[in-house]
Scaffold this active site. Structure first.
Site, PDB file in Angstrom:
ATOM      1  N   LYS A 118      -5.342 -10.167  -6.910  1.00 31.68           N
ATOM      2  CA  LYS A 118      -6.655 -10.465  -6.332  1.00 31.68           C
ATOM      3  C   LYS A 118      -7.704  -9.504  -6.884  1.00 31.68           C
ATOM      4  O   LYS A 118      -7.386  -8.364  -7.228  1.00 31.68           O
ATOM      5  CB  LYS A 118      -6.518 -10.442  -4.800  1.00 31.68           C
ATOM      6  N   LYS A 130       0.823  -1.215   0.000  1.00 26.93           N
ATOM      7  CA  LYS A 130       0.000   0.000   0.000  1.00 26.93           C
ATOM      8  C   LYS A 130       0.854   1.261   0.000  1.00 26.93           C
ATOM      9  O   LYS A 130       0.470   2.257  -0.597  1.00 26.93           O
ATOM     10  CB  LYS A 130      -0.962   0.013   1.200  1.00 26.93           C
ATOM     11  N   LYS A 184     -11.641  -4.180  -4.849  1.00 33.25           N
ATOM     12  CA  LYS A 184     -12.640  -3.110  -4.892  1.00 33.25           C
ATOM     13  C   LYS A 184     -12.095  -1.854  -5.543  1.00 33.25           C
ATOM     14  O   LYS A 184     -12.827  -1.082  -6.109  1.00 33.25           O
ATOM     15  CB  LYS A 184     -13.033  -2.717  -3.461  1.00 33.25           C
TER      16      LYS A 184
END
Ligand code: TRP
Length: 336
Positions: free
Chosen positions: A200, A118, A203
């Site tokens: 993955k 991140k 969202k």
């Protein structure tokens, strides 16, 4: 009737309500959560405190919390059986997180792979919250004395950190926290992005790689049609066939069919036929949830009630642990 001595095991999990939930969230998490609600004592939360480690648009975050709650219910979670709650409505999460920060080592936090990922993706906003994110997650888990924590593979390291922090605290004072175990759901946990099946399904992806729980049928069919495959043209699982493996995972999860059944169903057929079938299976699966979702969203008073009652039940359980912790670390309580 005689009460059973054996208490039900406790399960806790959460999803961040940042954006709409994806097919991956449904198959990898929500659907499994619903299967656990009879057997276990379940606490399922909307991890809204975690979302602000990345900038959110306030009005959207608020709306996403309500939508996500409606999706939880539409997916079949029953607020009579489980405790469904919004993390920010239970102050004990923030309170315990602060204490646990003082029992989490910089070295441990530095090793968290999600923090590294991140920080690379949000290089302009590497804030302290992003760094201590796993400590808040440890607080979420430990507050409820959870036995099991169903999570995706990417969160396993965080549950392990929660165990380490819990052990450290227990060893420093005395038995305070139950040591939680991660439950990693196997094949369905690995729903990957359609446009980059090495990643993955997320969202926050902006392209067509992610199917959202609320996507309509046309959108679903279009996204699946564009899904990355490979050049060998055969519908079977294979090393390096990430795209087809992923579509097979999805198809299997949506229909309950085994790999063998899928391979014979599509023997001699092309990727186009397969993708159409996958798209339709997803649309069927999500169609029912979407109808229920609309019904819940039309009744905001009911959703609010579920969230208020959920937070009350969650607070009661959480505060029991928090007050033990406060006492053990030495905070003075003039009531006692
Ligand atoms: N970090 C989790 C995720 O992004 C969400 C989460 C927050 C969570 N707190 C939790 C999951 C506690 C399990 C238990 O997927």
């Amino acid at each position: 009737m005689q009460e059973t001595k054996e208490a039900k095991k406790l399960v806790l999990s959460g999803i961040q309500p940042s954006g709409t939930l994806t097919l991956g969230n449904y198959l990898g998490a929500l659907r499994n959560w619903t299967k656990m609600q009879d057997e276990y004592l379940c606490y399922y939360m909307l991890a809204d405190l975690h979302t602000i480690t990345v900038r959110q648009v306030p009005a959207e975050l608020r709306q996403n919390c309500l939508k996500t709650a409606a999706i939880y219910l539409a997916a079949g979670l029953d607020p009579e059986k489980i405790t469904l709650f919004l993390q920010s409505m239970v102050p004990a999460h923030s309170q315990l997180a602060w204490v646990l920060n003082c029992y989490a080592m910089m070295g441990e936090l530095n090793r968290m792979t999600q923090f590294k990922d991140k920080s690379a993706r949000h290089a302009d906003n590497i804030n302290g919250g992003l760094y201590t994110y796993p400590v808040l997650m440890a607080a979420d888990i430990l507050l409820y004395q959870a036995d099991y924590v169903p999570v995706g593979k990417d969160q396993k390291q965080h549950v392990e950190l929660a165990r380490d922090i819990a052990n450290r605290f227990n060893n420093t004072y005395s038995e305070t926290f139950r040591i939680p175990e991660p439950i990693i759901s196997t094949n369905t946990a690995s729903i990957r992005s359609l446009s980059d099946p090495t990643k993955k399904m997320s969202k926050s992806e902006s392209g067509d790689g992610t199917i959202f729980v609320l996507d309509n049928k046309d959108t679903i069919l279009r996204k699946v049609r564009k899904a990355v495959t490979d050049s060998d043209g055969e519908i079977r699982r294979g090393e390096g066939k990430h795209g087809i493996n992923n579509l097979m995972n999805i198809y299997s999860a949506a229909t309950g069919k085994t790999d063998g059944e899928i391979e014979s169903e599509f023997a001699g057929k092309g990727y186009g036929d397969f993708k159409l079938a996958v798209g339709e299976a997803i649309a069927d699966l999500l169609g029912g949830i979407q109808q229920e979702y609309e019904r819940y969203m039309a009744d905001k008073a009911y959703l609010n009630r579920v969230l208020i009652e959920g937070a009350e039940r969650a607070s009661y359980a959480a505060n029991k642990t928090l007050s033990k912790v406060y006492r053990k670390v030495g905070f003075y309580d003039p009531h006692k």
